[in-house]
Motif scaffolding. Structure first.
Motif, mmCIF file in Angstrom:
data_model
loop_
_atom_site.group_PDB
_atom_site.id
_atom_site.type_symbol
_atom_site.label_atom_id
_atom_site.label_comp_id
_atom_site.label_asym_id
_atom_site.label_seq_id
_atom_site.Cartn_x
_atom_site.Cartn_y
_atom_site.Cartn_z
ATOM 1 N N ASN A 224 0.814 -1.234 0.000
ATOM 2 C CA ASN A 224 0.000 0.000 0.000
ATOM 3 C C ASN A 224 0.841 1.275 0.000
ATOM 4 O OD1 ASN A 224 1.017 0.141 2.570
ATOM 5 N ND2 ASN A 224 -0.961 -0.094 3.629
ATOM 6 N N GLY A 225 2.137 1.130 -0.131
ATOM 7 C CA GLY A 225 3.002 2.314 -0.225
ATOM 8 C C GLY A 225 3.479 2.849 1.108
ATOM 9 N N LYS A 226 3.142 2.104 2.214
ATOM 10 C CA LYS A 226 3.531 2.641 3.530
ATOM 11 C C LYS A 226 4.809 2.018 4.093
ATOM 12 C CE LYS A 226 -0.780 4.670 4.750
ATOM 13 N NZ LYS A 226 -2.096 4.449 5.302
ATOM 14 N N GLY A 227 5.541 1.350 3.247
ATOM 15 C CA GLY A 227 6.781 0.733 3.727
ATOM 16 C C GLY A 227 7.975 1.660 3.575
ATOM 17 N N TYR A 228 9.167 1.096 3.686
ATOM 18 C CA TYR A 228 10.387 1.884 3.555
ATOM 19 C C TYR A 228 11.377 1.160 2.670
ATOM 20 C CZ TYR A 228 12.070 -1.306 7.242
ATOM 21 O OH TYR A 228 12.423 -2.414 7.987
ATOM 22 N N PRO A 229 12.357 1.820 2.096
ATOM 23 C CA PRO A 229 12.767 3.221 2.302
ATOM 24 C C PRO A 229 12.083 4.216 1.345
ATOM 25 C CG PRO A 229 14.429 2.089 0.995
ATOM 26 C CD PRO A 229 13.356 1.081 1.278
ATOM 27 N N MET A 230 11.460 3.761 0.252
ATOM 28 C CA MET A 230 10.981 4.685 -0.769
ATOM 29 C C MET A 230 9.481 4.930 -0.739
ATOM 30 S SD MET A 230 13.673 5.485 -2.737
ATOM 31 C CE MET A 230 13.191 5.751 -4.422
ATOM 32 N N GLY A 231 8.741 4.070 -0.064
ATOM 33 C CA GLY A 231 7.288 4.196 -0.095
ATOM 34 C C GLY A 231 6.701 3.793 -1.444
ATOM 35 N N LEU A 232 7.347 2.853 -2.125
ATOM 36 C CA LEU A 232 6.806 2.345 -3.399
ATOM 37 C C LEU A 232 5.548 1.544 -3.114
ATOM 38 C CD1 LEU A 232 10.009 0.903 -5.170
ATOM 39 C CD2 LEU A 232 9.014 3.183 -5.428
ATOM 40 N N SER A 233 4.638 1.479 -4.100
ATOM 41 C CA SER A 233 3.428 0.680 -3.876
ATOM 42 C C SER A 233 3.134 -0.230 -5.063
ATOM 43 C CB SER A 233 2.234 1.596 -3.612
ATOM 44 O OG SER A 233 1.978 2.370 -4.774
ATOM 45 N N GLY A 234 2.271 -1.221 -4.795
ATOM 46 C CA GLY A 234 1.789 -2.137 -5.830
ATOM 47 C C GLY A 234 2.912 -2.726 -6.678
ATOM 48 N N ASN A 235 2.641 -2.752 -7.995
ATOM 49 C CA ASN A 235 3.604 -3.368 -8.907
ATOM 50 C C ASN A 235 4.859 -2.534 -9.137
ATOM 51 O OD1 ASN A 235 1.839 -5.429 -9.088
ATOM 52 N ND2 ASN A 235 1.143 -4.979 -11.181
ATOM 53 N N ARG A 236 4.906 -1.371 -8.535
ATOM 54 C CA ARG A 236 6.142 -0.573 -8.647
ATOM 55 C C ARG A 236 7.224 -1.197 -7.771
ATOM 56 N NH1 ARG A 236 4.645 5.736 -8.848
ATOM 57 N NH2 ARG A 236 5.631 5.725 -10.870
ATOM 58 N N ILE A 237 6.790 -1.978 -6.805
ATOM 59 C CA ILE A 237 7.781 -2.717 -6.009
ATOM 60 C C ILE A 237 8.225 -3.890 -6.880
ATOM 61 C CG2 ILE A 237 8.196 -3.981 -3.847
ATOM 62 C CD1 ILE A 237 5.575 -2.608 -2.799
ATOM 63 N N PRO A 238 9.530 -4.051 -7.082
ATOM 64 C CA PRO A 238 9.972 -5.165 -7.932
ATOM 65 C C PRO A 238 9.405 -6.504 -7.451
ATOM 66 C CG PRO A 238 11.809 -3.739 -7.364
ATOM 67 C CD PRO A 238 10.645 -3.272 -6.542
ATOM 68 N N LEU A 239 9.048 -7.345 -8.406
ATOM 69 C CA LEU A 239 8.424 -8.638 -8.086
ATOM 70 C C LEU A 239 9.246 -9.447 -7.074
ATOM 71 C CD1 LEU A 239 6.288 -10.876 -8.665
ATOM 72 C CD2 LEU A 239 7.757 -11.634 -10.539
ATOM 73 N N GLY A 240 10.562 -9.502 -7.309
ATOM 74 C CA GLY A 240 11.434 -10.272 -6.409
ATOM 75 C C GLY A 240 11.321 -9.758 -4.974
ATOM 76 N N ALA A 241 11.230 -8.434 -4.815
ATOM 77 C CA ALA A 241 11.141 -7.846 -3.478
ATOM 78 C C ALA A 241 9.802 -8.195 -2.829
ATOM 79 C CB ALA A 241 11.313 -6.330 -3.569
ATOM 80 N N ARG A 242 8.733 -8.250 -3.653
ATOM 81 C CA ARG A 242 7.419 -8.624 -3.106
ATOM 82 C C ARG A 242 7.424 -10.083 -2.654
ATOM 83 N NH1 ARG A 242 3.862 -7.693 -7.821
ATOM 84 N NH2 ARG A 242 5.608 -6.751 -8.926
ATOM 85 N N ILE A 243 8.132 -10.918 -3.404
ATOM 86 C CA ILE A 243 8.219 -12.340 -3.028
ATOM 87 C C ILE A 243 9.022 -12.497 -1.732
ATOM 88 C CG2 ILE A 243 9.137 -14.589 -3.721
ATOM 89 C CD1 ILE A 243 8.632 -13.767 -6.665
ATOM 90 N N VAL A 244 10.193 -11.852 -1.707
ATOM 91 C CA VAL A 244 11.045 -11.969 -0.513
ATOM 92 C C VAL A 244 10.325 -11.405 0.713
ATOM 93 C CG1 VAL A 244 13.200 -11.170 0.565
ATOM 94 C CG2 VAL A 244 13.242 -12.040 -1.770
ATOM 95 N N ALA A 245 9.556 -10.323 0.537
ATOM 96 C CA ALA A 245 8.849 -9.707 1.669
ATOM 97 C C ALA A 245 7.968 -10.734 2.383
ATOM 98 C CB ALA A 245 8.012 -8.527 1.180
ATOM 99 N N VAL A 246 7.246 -11.535 1.597
ATOM 100 C CA VAL A 246 6.343 -12.530 2.192
ATOM 101 C C VAL A 246 7.147 -13.648 2.875
ATOM 102 C CG1 VAL A 246 4.579 -14.280 1.651
ATOM 103 C CG2 VAL A 246 4.466 -12.011 0.570
ATOM 104 N N CYS A 247 8.177 -14.137 2.188
ATOM 105 C CA CYS A 247 8.977 -15.245 2.742
ATOM 106 C C CYS A 247 9.735 -14.796 3.995
ATOM 107 C CB CYS A 247 9.963 -15.764 1.702
ATOM 108 S SG CYS A 247 9.155 -16.361 0.216
ATOM 109 N N ASP A 248 10.234 -13.571 3.956
ATOM 110 C CA ASP A 248 10.981 -12.994 5.075
ATOM 111 C C ASP A 248 10.065 -12.864 6.299
ATOM 112 O OD1 ASP A 248 12.995 -11.681 6.467
ATOM 113 O OD2 ASP A 248 12.583 -9.708 5.579
ATOM 114 N N ALA A 249 8.884 -12.318 6.084
ATOM 115 C CA ALA A 249 7.938 -12.120 7.192
ATOM 116 C C ALA A 249 7.520 -13.472 7.775
ATOM 117 C CB ALA A 249 6.707 -11.356 6.693
ATOM 118 N N TRP A 250 7.266 -14.421 6.890
ATOM 119 C CA TRP A 250 6.845 -15.744 7.349
ATOM 120 C C TRP A 250 7.911 -16.381 8.238
ATOM 121 C CZ3 TRP A 250 2.759 -18.893 7.706
ATOM 122 C CH2 TRP A 250 2.992 -20.240 7.984
#
Ligand SMILES: [Fe+2]
Length: 361
Positions: A292-318
């Motif tokens: 939703n754009g509320k993360g860091y460091p850039m506040g990118l949202s949706g598909n502007r976040i690189p796909l790999g980063a979106r994948i790692v975000a879920v695996c990292d949190a899990w």
């Protein structure tokens, strides 16, 4: 406590940078089978034959095996295996000189029992020699024209065999360099993991989950390897966080949290030192962005976040949730699933959460 050694990091960076060009190269010839097929195609085309095989020596089994062939049945390919000295190819391999035969039926050198079933009429068999070692045999049989091979043609095959031997040897050298590169990345990840005993093994588990999830989402080949390696070092920016914060066995206050939140940017600076690491930037820099754009460091949202980063975000949190920390127990799986679902669409990409949950079911 293991203190990170900056010199060691620099050394590893240098090694990786040096290995870079080789690992890129090896991607081009990495597919061994393709290379073998190419050799046999080249050899049979040039010799104008309809049958041929490339045999390589398997040291563990002490046997020559067919690794690529043309005009031979699958059964012959799978069942032909010769000891050095056995059959025509075995002899060629052992003695390291070519055998040229116009008509095997009439050739007194070959007794029937010593023949390999697919050899018939004319053939040329040449050893593959790399450096001072025989590594295999290249065989071609039965000319299309049904005329016997000529001495000149045998010389041509010799040239092809020499080139093939050199290529095969180079390829195994590249494979070794690539292994060295992987080792170095893994050492880097290990140094990170060892620095923070509380999260030991985190990088490996995240890399593992990331690779599985990436594959599931249709990422393959070179991209999947980059994704895995990036996941392994996604927290590399943590080398810039002081121990008193990084190793604090309790929840962090807001100032400390701010310091930790710098790790993606610090990571970007760190990997910016080596050109080779640019490929990991999207993951190192953006794995804490929120959907939703509320993360860091850039506040990118949706598909502007690189796909790999979106994948790692879920695996990292899990992995963070289901692992024990000094100040809390590991979360139960069903609670972690709930957390992921709660964060779906806000913190995490909903599609990736959905696929992740299917994957771990
Ligand atoms: Fe992180």
């Amino acid at each position: 406590m293991i203190v990170i050694d900056k010199k060691r990091f620099d050394e590893l960076f240098r090694i990786i940078e040096g290995l870079h060009k080789y690992s890129v190269l090896s991607w081009q010839v990495n597919r061994k089978k393709e290379l073998y097929r190419l050799i046999i195609k080249e050899a049979t085309d040039l010799m104008n034959t309809k049958m041929g095989s490339l045999m390589l020596y398997n040291k563990d089994k002490d046997r020559l095996e067919i690794v690529a062939a043309r005009g031979l049945s699958r059964k012959v390919i799978e069942t032909t295996s010769l000891k050095p000295g056995e059959g025509v190819a075995g002899l060629v391999f052992k003695r390291r000189h070519s055998i040229f035969c116009e008509d095997i039926e009439k050739d007194p050198r070959f007794k029937k029992k010593n023949r390999v079933k697919y050899y018939s009429k004319s053939f040329v068999s040449v050893p593959l020699i790399a450096g001072d070692k025989a590594i295999g045999v290249l065989n071609v049989n039965n000319k299309r024209s049904r005329k016997p091979f000529k001495i000149e043609e045998m010389k041509v095959l010799r040239v092809i065999a020499d080139e093939a031997a050199m290529t095969i040897q180079n390829q195994s050298l590249l494979k070794r360099l690539e292994d060295a590169y992987i080792d170095t990345i893994q050492t880097l990840a290990k140094l990170l993991d060892e620095r923070i005993p509380a999260t030991r093994g985190h990088s490996w588990r995240v890399a593992n989950l990331t690779m599985r999830l990436g594959r599931r989402l249709g990422i393959g080949g070179k991209d999947l390897i980059i994704l895995r390696d990036a996941a392994l070092i996604h927290d590399i920016g943590k080398i810039g966080i002081p121990d008193r914060i990084l190793l604090k066995p309790a929840k962090l206050n807001s100032k400390e949290r701010k310091a930790v939140e710098k790790h993606p940017s610090v990571g970007m600076d760190v990997i910016g030192r080596a050109e080779f690491f640019n490929r990991f930037v999207p993951i190192v820099a953006f794995h804490h962005e929120w959907y939703n754009g509320k993360g860091y460091p850039m506040g990118l949202s949706g598909n502007r976040i690189p796909l790999g980063a979106r994948i790692v975000a879920v695996c990292d949190a899990w992995d963070a949730m289901v692992s024990k920390r000094p100040y809390r127990d590991a979360m139960k799986r069903k609670d972690a699933v709930k957390e992921l679902l709660d964060g779906s669409g806000t913190q995490f990409d909903p599609f990736i959460v959905k696929e992740f949950l299917k994957m771990i079911k």
